[in-house]
Design a protein around this motif. Structure first.
Motif, PDB file in Angstrom:
ATOM      1  N   LYS A 186       8.092  17.751  53.290  1.00 15.17           N
ATOM      2  CA  LYS A 186       8.740  18.657  54.349  1.00 15.17           C
ATOM      3  C   LYS A 186       7.723  19.343  54.794  1.00 15.17           C
ATOM      4  CE  LYS A 186      13.198  17.479  54.783  1.00 15.17           C
ATOM      5  NZ  LYS A 186      13.732  17.029  56.149  1.00 15.17           N
ATOM      6  N   PRO A 187       7.527  19.511  56.182  1.00  7.68           N
ATOM      7  CA  PRO A 187       6.571  20.419  56.582  1.00  7.68           C
ATOM      8  C   PRO A 187       7.294  21.911  56.549  1.00  7.68           C
ATOM      9  CG  PRO A 187       7.701  19.452  58.454  1.00  7.68           C
ATOM     10  CD  PRO A 187       8.332  18.482  57.150  1.00  7.68           C
ATOM     11  N   ILE A 188       6.147  22.894  56.358  1.00  4.50           N
ATOM     12  CA  ILE A 188       6.519  24.273  56.207  1.00  4.50           C
ATOM     13  C   ILE A 188       5.819  24.897  57.411  1.00  4.50           C
ATOM     14  CG2 ILE A 188       6.495  26.571  54.909  1.00  4.50           C
ATOM     15  CD1 ILE A 188       6.190  24.688  52.294  1.00  4.50           C
ATOM     16  N   TYR A 189       6.316  25.667  58.147  1.00  7.43           N
ATOM     17  CA  TYR A 189       5.611  26.340  59.451  1.00  7.43           C
ATOM     18  C   TYR A 189       5.438  27.854  59.369  1.00  7.43           C
ATOM     19  CZ  TYR A 189       7.668  21.887  61.161  1.00  7.43           C
ATOM     20  OH  TYR A 189       7.915  20.812  61.553  1.00  7.43           O
ATOM     21  N   ASP A 190       5.636  28.402  58.164  1.00  9.64           N
ATOM     22  CA  ASP A 190       5.415  30.047  58.140  1.00  9.64           C
ATOM     23  C   ASP A 190       4.578  30.489  57.142  1.00  9.64           C
ATOM     24  OD1 ASP A 190       7.242  29.565  56.041  1.00  9.64           O
ATOM     25  OD2 ASP A 190       8.785  30.975  56.513  1.00  9.64           O
ATOM     26  N   ILE A 191       3.537  29.396  57.044  1.00 13.20           N
ATOM     27  CA  ILE A 191       2.422  29.768  56.273  1.00 13.20           C
ATOM     28  C   ILE A 191       1.235  30.351  56.935  1.00 13.20           C
ATOM     29  CG2 ILE A 191       0.849  29.203  54.342  1.00 13.20           C
ATOM     30  CD1 ILE A 191       3.666  29.141  53.399  1.00 13.20           C
ATOM     31  N   PRO A 192       0.810  31.821  56.820  1.00  8.95           N
ATOM     32  CA  PRO A 192      -0.157  32.180  57.639  1.00  8.95           C
ATOM     33  C   PRO A 192      -1.450  31.041  57.737  1.00  8.95           C
ATOM     34  CG  PRO A 192       0.712  33.961  56.475  1.00  8.95           C
ATOM     35  CD  PRO A 192       1.335  32.613  55.946  1.00  8.95           C
ATOM     36  N   GLY A 193      -1.904  30.841  59.015  1.00  8.93           N
ATOM     37  CA  GLY A 193      -3.127  30.037  59.009  1.00  8.93           C
ATOM     38  C   GLY A 193      -2.861  28.640  59.123  1.00  8.93           C
ATOM     39  N   TYR A 194      -1.567  28.241  58.614  1.00  6.72           N
ATOM     40  CA  TYR A 194      -1.313  26.805  58.937  1.00  6.72           C
ATOM     41  C   TYR A 194      -0.156  26.528  59.773  1.00  6.72           C
ATOM     42  CZ  TYR A 194      -3.954  26.022  54.541  1.00  6.72           C
ATOM     43  OH  TYR A 194      -4.647  25.651  53.555  1.00  6.72           O
ATOM     44  N   PRO A 195      -0.358  26.228  60.979  1.00  2.66           N
ATOM     45  CA  PRO A 195       0.702  26.068  61.947  1.00  2.66           C
ATOM     46  C   PRO A 195       1.803  25.140  61.236  1.00  2.66           C
ATOM     47  CG  PRO A 195      -1.347  25.846  63.126  1.00  2.66           C
ATOM     48  CD  PRO A 195      -1.798  25.844  61.623  1.00  2.66           C
ATOM     49  N   GLU A 196       1.368  24.171  60.462  1.00  2.00           N
ATOM     50  CA  GLU A 196       2.360  23.269  59.939  1.00  2.00           C
ATOM     51  C   GLU A 196       1.559  22.825  58.332  1.00  2.00           C
ATOM     52  OE1 GLU A 196       3.856  19.926  62.090  1.00  2.00           O
ATOM     53  OE2 GLU A 196       4.116  18.617  60.321  1.00  2.00           O
ATOM     54  N   ILE A 197       2.132  22.841  57.400  1.00  2.00           N
ATOM     55  CA  ILE A 197       1.510  22.185  56.275  1.00  2.00           C
ATOM     56  C   ILE A 197       2.760  21.740  55.372  1.00  2.00           C
ATOM     57  CG2 ILE A 197       1.732  24.267  55.065  1.00  2.00           C
ATOM     58  CD1 ILE A 197      -0.969  23.377  53.510  1.00  2.00           C
ATOM     59  N   LYS A 198       2.473  20.443  54.746  1.00  2.00           N
ATOM     60  CA  LYS A 198       3.682  19.764  54.043  1.00  2.00           C
ATOM     61  C   LYS A 198       3.622  20.489  52.635  1.00  2.00           C
ATOM     62  CE  LYS A 198       4.012  14.967  55.746  1.00  2.00           C
ATOM     63  NZ  LYS A 198       3.125  14.966  56.965  1.00  2.00           N
ATOM     64  N   ALA A 199       4.737  20.636  52.083  1.00  2.00           N
ATOM     65  CA  ALA A 199       5.163  21.528  51.028  1.00  2.00           C
ATOM     66  C   ALA A 199       4.338  20.848  49.885  1.00  2.00           C
ATOM     67  CB  ALA A 199       6.454  21.263  50.498  1.00  2.00           C
ATOM     68  N   GLN A 200       3.819  19.739  49.509  1.00  2.00           N
ATOM     69  CA  GLN A 200       2.822  19.190  48.405  1.00  2.00           C
ATOM     70  C   GLN A 200       1.538  19.622  48.724  1.00  2.00           C
ATOM     71  OE1 GLN A 200       3.992  17.966  45.219  1.00  2.00           O
ATOM     72  NE2 GLN A 200       1.951  18.498  44.960  1.00  2.00           N
ATOM     73  N   GLU A 201       1.195  19.541  50.117  1.00  2.00           N
ATOM     74  CA  GLU A 201      -0.206  19.652  50.341  1.00  2.00           C
ATOM     75  C   GLU A 201      -0.549  21.432  50.138  1.00  2.00           C
ATOM     76  OE1 GLU A 201      -0.839  18.788  54.568  1.00  2.00           O
ATOM     77  OE2 GLU A 201      -2.816  19.577  54.599  1.00  2.00           O
ATOM     78  N   LEU A 202       0.463  22.059  50.580  1.00  2.00           N
ATOM     79  CA  LEU A 202       0.400  23.546  49.927  1.00  2.00           C
ATOM     80  C   LEU A 202       0.174  23.898  48.593  1.00  2.00           C
ATOM     81  CD1 LEU A 202       0.425  26.705  50.829  1.00  2.00           C
ATOM     82  CD2 LEU A 202       2.893  26.590  50.607  1.00  2.00           C
ATOM     83  N   VAL A 203       0.835  23.049  47.632  1.00  2.00           N
ATOM     84  CA  VAL A 203       0.942  23.042  46.310  1.00  2.00           C
ATOM     85  C   VAL A 203      -0.738  22.739  45.737  1.00  2.00           C
ATOM     86  CG1 VAL A 203       1.810  22.204  44.022  1.00  2.00           C
ATOM     87  CG2 VAL A 203       3.320  23.049  45.681  1.00  2.00           C
ATOM     88  N   ASP A 204      -1.311  21.529  46.454  1.00  2.00           N
ATOM     89  CA  ASP A 204      -2.351  20.992  46.025  1.00  2.00           C
ATOM     90  C   ASP A 204      -3.461  22.038  46.593  1.00  2.00           C
ATOM     91  OD1 ASP A 204      -1.115  18.744  45.236  1.00  2.00           O
ATOM     92  OD2 ASP A 204      -1.363  17.472  47.163  1.00  2.00           O
ATOM     93  N   ASN A 205      -3.254  22.517  47.581  1.00  2.00           N
ATOM     94  CA  ASN A 205      -4.285  23.506  48.095  1.00  2.00           C
ATOM     95  C   ASN A 205      -4.303  24.890  47.273  1.00  2.00           C
ATOM     96  OD1 ASN A 205      -4.791  21.923  49.956  1.00  2.00           O
ATOM     97  ND2 ASN A 205      -4.049  23.237  51.845  1.00  2.00           N
ATOM     98  N   LEU A 206      -2.779  25.244  46.763  1.00  2.00           N
ATOM     99  CA  LEU A 206      -2.967  26.598  45.854  1.00  2.00           C
ATOM    100  C   LEU A 206      -3.781  25.956  44.605  1.00  2.00           C
ATOM    101  CD1 LEU A 206       0.591  27.608  46.499  1.00  2.00           C
ATOM    102  CD2 LEU A 206      -1.223  29.118  46.813  1.00  2.00           C
TER     103      LEU A 206
END
Lengths: 106, 334
Positions: free
Chosen positions: B49-69
């Motif tokens: 699922k895309p997330i839209y309220d992470i600063p600096g990411y207009p859109e990021i998939k949930a797993q992609e955010l985890v991978d980035n973290l």
């Protein structure tokens, strides 16, 4: 406004009135009315923690979508009139309905 | 015993980012999570699922955010205990804690951070009498080691992907596999459903549709599972194991027993530093509550930064902390 009845986990019934012109879901109204609805996924039909059973008025609400059925069918217990509250919009169709909370409380 | 500066309970996005904030202050972290992978709700419930309220990411998939973290915290070499639930926090004479999991893993830490989201994701259990009596004695909610089921009679219940996948896998391991599903069809992956029907048609497994679990039998250990069929008839199956696979649901779990102030399944904290009422224990992210609380990932990130600055005094009691931007010092790996 639309008026319907909610039956909690203990069988207590209460009338709830909700605006039908704000695009709210039943899950949002239940939470706002301080019913113990987990709604882990926030309304994406991904967790089934807002499971409700429509005791009266189910015909007016129509069929659940495939996405909704996917979640409902994974539950250990579900009923022919089970729905996910996050997928039911507050609309005049809910007038007079009786809704029983079935999901895990918080 | 594992030894660390900070033990973070919960490896969701907020727990992971807390590692970064701790690392900037030269504090080492060990994370514990009951799920077998990091990412919490994001990885378990809505990875695509895309997330839209992470600063600096207009859109990021949930797993992609985890991978980035995970990439972001790599320089600080966090360690993990996954697939285990924290059961106890044992306070030591010097104020530090020993964290004990359900598998008896022990972690010594100067500071405890609870970043447990909505709690522990536990299996949904069918409403069966004596179910708890047979847990660990035939009833299992996950397949940790498939070899446990070698040459055993296994009943699986459920209609989702997990039930289909494990039925296919265990068909080659167990003496006999029976899959019980309440409907006539499966909504899981069509390929998996087709394989299950093939196995049943070829006599490799027993597939019982339109049936529900009704009763468990056995003396001390599970020996049978009784089903209720389409026409309310009883079907009794010999079974060494029952594996109900009805998904996961969050529960507060043992956290409720640690003497913290709890309001509606959330831990009350002081918003000056997100400390709980118990010294050296902090709570950040969805697990905490305070006036004005918003359950947003970005709010949890903010809480992680502030609490780590507060925790510094317990890890380095003789040092004075001076705030510095990462643009000044960069990210200094361990």
């Amino acid at each position: 406004m639309v008026t319907f009845t909610v039956e909690d986990h203990d069988g207590n019934r209460q009338t709830v009135e909700a605006p039908d012109d704000m695009g709210l879901s039943l899950m949002e109204v239940l939470k706002a009315s301080e019913y113990p609805v987990l709604a882990t996924c926030g309304g994406m039909a991904l967790c089934a923690t807002c499971h409700v059973e429509i005791l009266e008025g189910e015909d007016a609400l129509g069929e659940a979508t495939d996405v909704e059925l996917d979640q409902l069918e994974n539950l250990p217990e579900y009923f022919p009139t089970s729905r996910l509250a996050c997928q039911v919009r507050i609309s005049p169709l809910l007038e007079g309905a009786v809704i029983k909370l079935r999901g895990e409380d918080n | 015993m594992i030894s660390t500066d900070i033990c973070i309970i919960g490896a969701g996005p907020v727990g992971l980012f807390a590692v970064f904030e701790a690392g900037l202050l030269k504090m080492r972290c060990h994370l514990v999570d009951y799920l077998p992978q990091v990412g919490g709700q994001l990885s378990e419930i809505y990875p695509q699922k895309p997330i839209y309220d992470i600063p600096g990411y207009p859109e990021i998939k949930a797993q992609e955010l985890v991978d980035n973290l995970m990439e972001q915290i790599k320089p600080f070499q966090p360690t993990f205990t996954l697939g285990e639930r924290v059961e106890h926090l044992n306070k030591q004479a010097d104020g530090s804690y020993i964290v004990v999991t359900n598998e008896n893993t022990q972690i010594h830490a100067k500071v405890i951070v609870i970043a447990g989201g909505l709690g522990v994701f536990e299996p949904r259990k069918p409403a069966l009498e004596k179910l708890d009596h047979f847990e660990g004695k035939g009833v299992a909610y996950m397949v940790k080691n498939p070899e446990t089921f070698r040459n055993k009679k296994v009943v699986l219940a459920g209609g989702g992907d997990s039930a289909l996948d494990w039925t296919i896998y265990l068909a080659n391991v167990a003496e006999r596999v029976t899959l019980v599903h309440r409907n006539e069809t499966f909504r899981g992956a069509p390929d998996s459903a087709a394989k299950v029907f093939d196995l049943a048609n070829n006599g490799k497994i027993d597939l019982i549709l339109s049936a529900n679990l009704k009763e468990l039998g056995g003396n001390g250990k599970l020996s049978s599972v009784t089903l209720e069929g389409k026409n309310k008839e009883e079907i009794v199956i010999d079974a060494d194991y029952l594996i109900p696979l009805f998904g996961l649901s969050p529960k507060l779990g043992p956290i409720a027993d640690w003497g913290l102030s709890i309001d509606k399944n959330a831990i009350e904290v002081d918003t000056r530093d997100y400390s709980t009422g118990v010294e050296r224990i902090y709570a950040i992210g969805d697990i905490n509550t305070y006036p004005g609380k918003l359950k947003l990932i970005l709010c949890g990130f903010h809480e992680a930064a502030i609490m780590m600055h507060s925790a510094f005094k317990y890890v380095y009691p003789d040092q004075k902390l001076s705030f510095k931007y990462t643009t000044v010092n960069g990210v200094n790996a361990f």
